[in-house]
Design a protein around this motif. Structure first.
Motif, mmCIF file in Angstrom:
data_model
loop_
_atom_site.group_PDB
_atom_site.id
_atom_site.type_symbol
_atom_site.label_atom_id
_atom_site.label_comp_id
_atom_site.label_asym_id
_atom_site.label_seq_id
_atom_site.Cartn_x
_atom_site.Cartn_y
_atom_site.Cartn_z
ATOM 1 N N ALA A 129 17.877 -28.457 -13.555
ATOM 2 C CA ALA A 129 19.242 -27.922 -13.515
ATOM 3 C C ALA A 129 19.270 -26.421 -13.263
ATOM 4 C CB ALA A 129 19.972 -28.242 -14.823
ATOM 5 N N LEU A 130 18.112 -25.812 -13.076
ATOM 6 C CA LEU A 130 18.060 -24.353 -12.956
ATOM 7 C C LEU A 130 18.809 -23.861 -11.728
ATOM 8 C CD1 LEU A 130 17.023 -21.688 -14.062
ATOM 9 C CD2 LEU A 130 14.861 -22.076 -12.825
ATOM 10 N N GLY A 131 18.660 -24.559 -10.595
ATOM 11 C CA GLY A 131 19.359 -24.125 -9.387
ATOM 12 C C GLY A 131 20.860 -24.100 -9.575
ATOM 13 N N SER A 132 21.399 -25.109 -10.242
ATOM 14 C CA SER A 132 22.834 -25.154 -10.520
ATOM 15 C C SER A 132 23.251 -23.989 -11.413
ATOM 16 C CB SER A 132 23.193 -26.489 -11.183
ATOM 17 O OG SER A 132 24.515 -26.461 -11.675
ATOM 18 N N ASP A 133 22.466 -23.727 -12.457
ATOM 19 C CA ASP A 133 22.805 -22.630 -13.372
ATOM 20 C C ASP A 133 22.796 -21.278 -12.667
ATOM 21 O OD1 ASP A 133 23.145 -24.353 -15.456
ATOM 22 O OD2 ASP A 133 21.231 -23.927 -16.434
ATOM 23 N N ILE A 134 21.785 -21.054 -11.830
ATOM 24 C CA ILE A 134 21.714 -19.785 -11.097
ATOM 25 C C ILE A 134 22.936 -19.632 -10.205
ATOM 26 C CG2 ILE A 134 20.457 -18.532 -9.299
ATOM 27 C CD1 ILE A 134 17.863 -19.655 -10.491
ATOM 28 N N TRP A 135 23.315 -20.710 -9.539
ATOM 29 C CA TRP A 135 24.459 -20.664 -8.633
ATOM 30 C C TRP A 135 25.752 -20.355 -9.389
ATOM 31 C CZ3 TRP A 135 26.080 -19.552 -4.195
ATOM 32 C CH2 TRP A 135 27.223 -20.110 -3.620
ATOM 33 N N ILE A 136 25.994 -21.053 -10.501
ATOM 34 C CA ILE A 136 27.229 -20.846 -11.263
ATOM 35 C C ILE A 136 27.254 -19.460 -11.898
ATOM 36 C CG2 ILE A 136 28.567 -21.649 -13.252
ATOM 37 C CD1 ILE A 136 28.727 -23.434 -10.739
ATOM 38 N N ARG A 137 26.107 -18.998 -12.383
ATOM 39 C CA ARG A 137 26.051 -17.631 -12.950
ATOM 40 C C ARG A 137 26.304 -16.598 -11.854
ATOM 41 N NH1 ARG A 137 23.034 -16.851 -17.947
ATOM 42 N NH2 ARG A 137 22.972 -18.869 -18.998
ATOM 43 N N SER A 138 25.752 -16.855 -10.660
ATOM 44 C CA SER A 138 25.960 -15.903 -9.561
ATOM 45 C C SER A 138 27.432 -15.831 -9.165
ATOM 46 C CB SER A 138 25.115 -16.319 -8.346
ATOM 47 O OG SER A 138 23.734 -16.278 -8.645
ATOM 48 N N LEU A 139 28.101 -16.966 -9.167
ATOM 49 C CA LEU A 139 29.531 -16.958 -8.855
ATOM 50 C C LEU A 139 30.346 -16.244 -9.930
ATOM 51 C CD1 LEU A 139 30.159 -20.592 -7.520
ATOM 52 C CD2 LEU A 139 29.920 -18.487 -6.194
ATOM 53 N N PRO A 183 30.856 -11.794 -5.448
ATOM 54 C CA PRO A 183 29.411 -11.793 -5.732
ATOM 55 C C PRO A 183 28.560 -11.876 -4.469
ATOM 56 C CG PRO A 183 30.366 -13.946 -6.196
ATOM 57 C CD PRO A 183 31.515 -13.030 -5.919
ATOM 58 N N LEU A 184 27.387 -11.256 -4.518
ATOM 59 C CA LEU A 184 26.413 -11.371 -3.419
ATOM 60 C C LEU A 184 25.650 -12.680 -3.618
ATOM 61 C CD1 LEU A 184 25.008 -7.728 -3.131
ATOM 62 C CD2 LEU A 184 26.940 -8.778 -1.934
ATOM 63 N N ILE A 185 26.148 -13.732 -3.018
ATOM 64 C CA ILE A 185 25.579 -15.055 -3.268
ATOM 65 C C ILE A 185 24.239 -15.254 -2.577
ATOM 66 C CG2 ILE A 185 27.801 -16.146 -3.725
ATOM 67 C CD1 ILE A 185 27.773 -17.183 -0.850
ATOM 68 N N SER A 186 23.899 -14.388 -1.616
ATOM 69 C CA SER A 186 22.579 -14.487 -0.977
ATOM 70 C C SER A 186 21.483 -14.033 -1.918
ATOM 71 C CB SER A 186 22.550 -13.663 0.309
ATOM 72 O OG SER A 186 22.886 -12.312 0.044
ATOM 73 N N ASP A 187 21.822 -13.347 -3.006
ATOM 74 C CA ASP A 187 20.820 -12.876 -3.955
ATOM 75 C C ASP A 187 20.179 -14.012 -4.739
ATOM 76 O OD1 ASP A 187 21.264 -10.312 -3.185
ATOM 77 O OD2 ASP A 187 22.154 -9.620 -5.055
ATOM 78 N N ILE A 188 20.708 -15.218 -4.632
ATOM 79 C CA ILE A 188 20.117 -16.325 -5.379
ATOM 80 C C ILE A 188 18.675 -16.568 -4.970
ATOM 81 C CG2 ILE A 188 22.306 -17.505 -5.799
ATOM 82 C CD1 ILE A 188 21.709 -19.339 -3.469
ATOM 83 N N LYS A 189 18.289 -16.096 -3.796
ATOM 84 C CA LYS A 189 16.915 -16.311 -3.326
ATOM 85 C C LYS A 189 16.181 -14.998 -3.085
ATOM 86 C CE LYS A 189 13.806 -19.388 -2.057
ATOM 87 N NZ LYS A 189 13.346 -20.465 -2.931
ATOM 88 N N VAL A 248 22.658 -10.191 -10.952
ATOM 89 C CA VAL A 248 23.837 -10.548 -10.163
ATOM 90 C C VAL A 248 24.540 -9.272 -9.715
ATOM 91 C CG1 VAL A 248 26.026 -11.781 -10.137
ATOM 92 C CG2 VAL A 248 24.106 -12.690 -11.457
ATOM 93 N N ARG A 249 24.712 -9.146 -8.400
ATOM 94 C CA ARG A 249 25.375 -7.967 -7.839
ATOM 95 C C ARG A 249 26.704 -8.375 -7.198
ATOM 96 N NH1 ARG A 249 21.076 -5.180 -3.978
ATOM 97 N NH2 ARG A 249 21.101 -7.254 -3.040
#
Length: 809
Positions: A105-115, A389-395, A382-383
């Motif tokens: 579930a880590l990918g989902s958490d990173i995405w939701i936190r980034s948003l 949000p800079l959603i490209s920062d997820i990677k 998260v920037r």
């Protein structure tokens, strides 16, 4: 027997018998997690007693003298019936699923936190009226009251060795935002378009995308057209896809059907409103059937678990339903960072500091936890810019990171207020006023009242763009590509008592003909709305609720007729092909579960797409991520486009032979032959056994146990399925070699309301009222829903058994 078969006896005594004892004990123990059906419960929070009635389907009717008490009781029954769902939704919106589900579930958490969903919800809470806040506070108190009352929780908590956490007011507002996120997929469209524009020649782009291709121009953005940019966009798309696959979020044409007819078309001489929202399918359903009777509140219909409100339903004066407007409310931007001074981004003629925050995500160790090392907490930076949000920062970070601007992140969001006020609206004016508070999601809302009026109102914020129409990501900073505001609510599309007496909404753009503002390029084709309108208009008699039920269950797919004539050109090579062709040639396009023609057609068109597009697309990129995205484009092309491509021989050339003789007719023949091979392998040689309901089934997935063998059979539910993506009874499915076509998207509930008659409020949930696997109401609606059957709200619930919540100490 034990003497004759000593090995079997040992297995029974040593393995099976202990397992049986454990199972019996476990089930008996978990019975305590079910809600009581009679008696009294002391609830000090209440100002007055509330009666909780339950009918034979487990549907709840709340009766009290104070509205806040009713909202409290709603929290109680949601916790009683859907405690695991509440826990899951709360953690999903907070980005804390990894704490209980581990690294999957880590990918989902990173995405939701980034948003920044939860932070946006905290801002939105500040904008609500005192009355709206009180409803949430009461609801939260009800959930937490039941959590505190219980010592035994549903099986998911036992299996995961956790206990439910206290619910907070912000959790409710955050789930409204997650609901909006579920209905907003425009950023995915922008990424697909951008990668297609980077990868394909202009001629192919035009043939695949039509007139919209002219808006794909990326030449002026050459500094952003680099491989790191494409990789960043691929990563964003991959995160979205992960969320969609894991939790059935989003999808193509995420929306609904809704229509309303005036009394002149109705046998009862009163309006009838019908609604079936389409979302990713899961068990339990997102929806919860409920009747609420307080001092001023008198509503019933379908609520959204996680909120105390009826989202679609009726009160004593009006009824309302809705569909996704498909509005483009998300834009992506290429930001420019200062290479000389870290932490600044370009904004007009100046440099502005990036917003930054550190998010720490706890991750549960792999199972079995005793044998695996503890996973270190994951720290993400998260920037944000003024756009979002800079959603490209997820990677990875990059010189031109990608930001997301989305109405759902607006700090002055008041969307919960809109749904709250809808429950109290008593006429068209108050209905309109309630919807003026809606920010996200953008919805088409249909209306009927007891005075015989019907109407439609578009609601939610729709951006007015300074440049473009949100088709591809744009550069931010130097040029004004930002939003210039929103369409004023007073100028949003509306209809009130149209002369036709009919309003139909099915995610298409027909309600926006000649509308002066841009809404979207992502409308669904009009096949569903056309079919609904035809069925309403054609009868030479007045319509009833039973007719509306029949329409909701209709499985005719009008898109089929675009490709079906090509079957007439196929010359059968054997008896098997002749039989299959005869079925297609005499077929009307009805995707009924008991017909063989749909199976032949769906597999045939799938094989056509594969042969038609694999060679033409595969030569223009090297990266796997881009390949996946463009193959996704190919698999979702409208059949009208597929037929048009078949008129151009260059699409039909086989790259292996490079032979022009391998023309489009040969491709069609080859695809048909391959389709019959696939069906024979999947369902056997006998065509009589190729029923569409045998090849396609509905899957109601459970999180997380659908992904765990043995447990999936206990928690997940399946049913045979007819329908297709363009039939009124929607069924969107994906192909799996071992399972056939798996429907994971469609109607989550159905509802039909005849105004002025309390005996004629019909509904059906897709799974059951309960989310507790040991409840008889966990899955008792699955097959009823599959057969398009209905229940009705009890007009006299006082005759039912009840539990009374007692106020005071």
């Amino acid at each position: 027997m034990f003497k004759s078969y000593p090995l079997i006896s040992r297995v029974i005594l040593v393995v099976l018998l202990p397992l049986l004892v454990i199972l019996i004990y476990g089930v008996n123990h978990l019975q305590a997690s079910l809600p009581p059906l009679k008696g009294q419960l002391k609830a000090p929070w209440l100002s007055a007693n509330v009666k909780v009635y339950r009918d034979q389907n487990g549907v709840v009717y709340l009766d009290g003298s104070d509205d806040q008490d009713i909202f409290f009781a709603t929290g109680v029954v949601h916790a009683q019936d859907r405690m695991w769902q509440l826990e899951l939704q709360k953690r999903m919106a907070q980005g804390r699923l990894s704490e209980v589900l581990g690294r999957d579930a880590l990918g989902s958490d990173i995405w939701i936190r980034s948003l920044g969903i939860y932070g946006a919800a905290e801002q939105a809470w500040q904008n609500l009226s005192p009355e709206a806040k009180k409803s949430v506070t009461a609801y939260v108190a009800g959930i937490n009251y039941w959590i505190a009352q219980q010592t035994v929780y549903p099986a998911e908590f036992t299996l995961l060795d956790i206990k439910p956490q206290q619910w907070q007011e912000i959790d409710t507002i955050a789930w409204v935002k997650m609901f909006a996120l579920n209905l907003a997929g425009n950023m995915n469209d922008e990424i697909r378009n951008y990668i297609a524009a980077q990868s394909l020649p202009e001629k192919q782009l035009t043939q695949l995308f039509g007139d919209i291709t002219s808006k794909f121009s990326i030449a002026q953005y050459s500094e952003f057209n680099q491989q790191p940019t494409l990789v960043a966009l691929e990563n964003v798309m991959r995160r979205n896809s992960q969320l969609q696959k894991q939790f059935n979020f989003g999808g193509q044409y995420v929306g609904s059907n809704a229509w309303v007819i005036s009394g002149k078309h109705s046998k009862d001489n009163m309006p009838i409103l019908a609604n079936d929202p389409h979302l990713g399918l899961q068990i339990p359903s997102y929806w919860y059937a409920l009747s609420q009777q307080g001092e001023h509140l008198s509503a019933k219909g379908m609520g959204l678990v996680g909120t105390p409100l009826i989202i679609f339903g009726q009160n004593d004066h009006i009824s309302w339903g809705g569909t996704n407007m498909m509005a483009d409310v998300q834009d992506l931007y290429f930001e420019t960072l200062n290479i000389n001074q870290k932490g600044l981004y370009e904004s007009g003629s100046s440099w502005q500091p990036l917003g930054e925050r550190i998010e720490i995500i706890e991750v549960r160790a792999d199972t079995p936890e005793l044998l695996n090392k503890r996973i270190k907490p994951v720290k993400i930076n998260v920037r944000t810019t003024e756009r979002g949000p800079l959603i490209s920062d997820i990677k990875q970070s990059m010189m031109h990171p990608v930001s997301l601007k989305w109405t759902g992140l607006d700090p002055d969001d008041t969307s919960y207020e809109a749904f709250f006020k809808l429950n109290y609206a008593n006429n068209w004016s108050s209905f309109e006023n309630a919807l003026s508070f809606l920010v996200a999601p953008a919805l088409n809302m249909l209306y009927a009242d007891t005075e015989g009026n019907i109407g439609y109102a578009g609601a939610g914020r729709i951006p007015i763009r300074a440049v473009g129409e949100g088709v591809i990501p744009l550069p931010a900073g130097r040029v004004n590509t930002d939003w210039a505001g929103y369409i004023p609510y007073q100028q949003m599309p509306k209809l009130y008592n149209p002369e036709s007496g009919i309003i139909v909404s099915a995610n298409d753009g027909l309600l926006f003909d000649s509308y002066p503002y841009f809404i979207s390029h992502a409308f669904a084709p009009s096949y569903r709305s056309q079919r609904i309108s035809d069925l309403i208009k054609n009868p030479e008699r007045l319509l009833t609720a039973k007719d509306m039920m029949s329409i909701q269950g209709d499985t005719l797919d009008l898109e089929v007729k675009k490709l079906l004539p090509l079957a007439q050109q196929i010359q059968p090579q054997n008896e098997h092909q002749r039989q299959a062709l005869e079925l297609l040639k005499s077929w009307s396009g009805n995707m009924s579960a008991d017909s063989q023609a749909p199976s032949i057609f769906i597999v045939w068109q799938r094989e056509i797409r594969k042969l038609l597009l694999k060679d033409e697309l595969a030569g223009f990129w090297n990266q796997q991520g881009q390949l996946d995205i463009l193959q996704d484009i190919a698999s979702t092309l409208p059949l009208t486009t597929v037929v048009e491509l078949l008129q151009h021989p260059q699409w039909c050339v086989d790259s292996a032979t490079n032979s022009s003789s391998d023309n489009c007719q040969q491709l069609i023949n080859k695809a048909f032959k391959k389709a019959l091979q696939v069906l024979s392998n999947q369902l056997g040689e006998d065509i009589a056994g190729w029923n569409w309901g045998e090849l396609q089934h509905t899957e109601y997935a459970h999180t997380p146990f659908s992904h765990i063998r043995v447990l999936d059979g206990l928690f997940e539910r399946r049913a045979p399925a007819g329908g297709s993506i363009h039939s009124v009874n929607v069924a969107a499915s994906y192909y799996d070699k071992s399972q056939g076509f798996v429907q994971n998207f469609g109607a989550g509930m159905r509802q039909i309301i005849v105004m002025g008659d309390p005996e004629q409020h019909f509904y059906m949930n897709s799974t059951g009222q309960s989310g507790n696997p040991i409840s008889e109401h966990y899955d008792d609606m699955v097959m009823k829903f599959s057969r398009v059957e209905f229940e009705r709200f009890d007009a006299e619930p006082s005759q039912l058994a009840y539990v009374e919540l007692i106020a005071g100490d």
